[in-house]
Scaffold this motif. Sequence first.
Motif, mmCIF file in Angstrom:
data_model
loop_
_atom_site.group_PDB
_atom_site.id
_atom_site.type_symbol
_atom_site.label_atom_id
_atom_site.label_comp_id
_atom_site.label_asym_id
_atom_site.label_seq_id
_atom_site.Cartn_x
_atom_site.Cartn_y
_atom_site.Cartn_z
ATOM 1 N N SER A 101 1.559 10.629 13.967
ATOM 2 C CA SER A 101 0.674 10.239 12.877
ATOM 3 C C SER A 101 0.489 11.229 11.732
ATOM 4 C CB SER A 101 -0.674 9.477 13.514
ATOM 5 O OG SER A 101 -1.513 9.187 12.502
ATOM 6 N N ARG A 104 -4.615 3.967 9.211
ATOM 7 C CA ARG A 104 -3.822 4.517 10.293
ATOM 8 C C ARG A 104 -2.558 4.509 9.989
ATOM 9 N NH1 ARG A 104 -6.120 0.688 14.999
ATOM 10 N NH2 ARG A 104 -5.547 -0.902 13.322
ATOM 11 N N THR A 105 -1.717 5.365 10.409
ATOM 12 C CA THR A 105 -0.344 5.411 10.248
ATOM 13 C C THR A 105 0.525 5.910 11.573
ATOM 14 O OG1 THR A 105 -0.141 7.774 9.475
ATOM 15 C CG2 THR A 105 -0.551 6.040 7.874
ATOM 16 N N GLY A 140 4.719 3.246 9.406
ATOM 17 C CA GLY A 140 3.913 2.249 9.576
ATOM 18 C C GLY A 140 2.525 2.250 8.937
ATOM 19 N N ASP A 199 -1.821 0.739 8.414
ATOM 20 C CA ASP A 199 -2.564 -0.290 8.812
ATOM 21 C C ASP A 199 -3.802 0.164 7.942
ATOM 22 O OD1 ASP A 199 -3.355 -2.693 10.465
ATOM 23 O OD2 ASP A 199 -4.980 -1.284 10.420
ATOM 24 N N LEU A 214 -7.764 -0.983 6.647
ATOM 25 C CA LEU A 214 -8.908 -1.835 6.855
ATOM 26 C C LEU A 214 -10.155 -1.394 5.927
ATOM 27 C CD1 LEU A 214 -10.387 -4.296 8.087
ATOM 28 C CD2 LEU A 214 -10.974 -2.840 10.171
ATOM 29 N N ASP A 245 -7.650 -6.432 4.967
ATOM 30 C CA ASP A 245 -6.877 -6.132 5.951
ATOM 31 C C ASP A 245 -5.507 -6.112 5.627
ATOM 32 O OD1 ASP A 245 -6.095 -5.189 8.279
ATOM 33 O OD2 ASP A 245 -6.684 -6.946 9.318
ATOM 34 N N GLN A 303 -1.100 -4.361 5.958
ATOM 35 C CA GLN A 303 -0.138 -3.633 6.660
ATOM 36 C C GLN A 303 0.963 -3.379 5.911
ATOM 37 O OE1 GLN A 303 -1.181 -6.608 8.416
ATOM 38 N NE2 GLN A 303 -2.672 -5.432 9.183
ATOM 39 N N SER A 304 1.645 -2.481 6.140
ATOM 40 C CA SER A 304 2.903 -1.991 5.158
ATOM 41 C C SER A 304 3.842 -1.019 6.021
ATOM 42 C CB SER A 304 2.429 -1.247 4.099
ATOM 43 O OG SER A 304 3.355 -0.919 3.449
ATOM 44 N N GLN A 344 3.638 3.307 0.193
ATOM 45 C CA GLN A 344 3.252 2.164 0.909
ATOM 46 C C GLN A 344 2.872 0.865 0.042
ATOM 47 O OE1 GLN A 344 3.508 1.840 4.159
ATOM 48 N NE2 GLN A 344 3.886 3.873 5.031
ATOM 49 N N VAL A 376 0.969 -2.317 0.555
ATOM 50 C CA VAL A 376 0.079 -3.195 1.594
ATOM 51 C C VAL A 376 0.030 -4.633 1.127
ATOM 52 C CG1 VAL A 376 -2.164 -3.177 2.676
ATOM 53 C CG2 VAL A 376 -1.305 -0.934 2.076
ATOM 54 N N GLY A 389 -1.598 -8.054 2.975
ATOM 55 C CA GLY A 389 -2.505 -8.530 3.889
ATOM 56 C C GLY A 389 -3.352 -9.798 3.538
#
Length: 200
Positions: free
Chosen positions: A67, A91-92, A117, A119, A121, A140, A142-143, A172, A174, A176
């Motif tokens: 990460s 978070r990656t 990846g 995420d 939030l 929220d 993701q990517s 990225q 994103v 969501g």
Amino acid sequence: NPAGITQLPGTHTMIGFTVIQPSGTVDSKVNGDKISTDVDKHTWVNPHAYLTHQYSDRLWFGLGLFSRFGLGNSYPDNWPGHYNLEYISLRTISLNPNVAYKVTDKLSLAMGVEIMGADMLMKKDQYLAPYGLDVQNKLDGQSVGIGVNLAMHYKFNDQWAAGLTWRSGVSQHVKGESKFKSDIPGVESAISPILNSDLH
């Protein structure tokens, strides 16, 4: 430095993690008064795992799972900046295969691909003037992004070596959802179909 794996004969593995516990205080001025707010305490665990394998006298393969970015922050619900931010996390996790080649006994080169990846939030309050109340807005998404890396390792002697590593940026985009929530009975069912939307 992925080019340095040519110094590892056979097959090797390494697994571990980094623990991060951020802290801080935000000073705000409300109607001329100073208000200090401590950020909420969180413990973030960033993992990493690596595998290297020697295919021949000149060729090595490496695989990294780690990460590069993983952190977040949150504040009490009633803090003065709750319309700007209450909670944020990013978070990656990256999967990074590499091929390393020993050009000479001293010089090694490597190249790889990073598949990352992500995420995200985020939560904050939103004031709805028509209803005269606050509702919570949650974003929220993701990517997945792709980058590349290049590396060089030069061994001067048994005691000294030097290396260079270059990693590209990873973009990225994103996707969501943006959702609104209220604890007041009846409000959420009235506003959610209107305000909820996709996030791009």
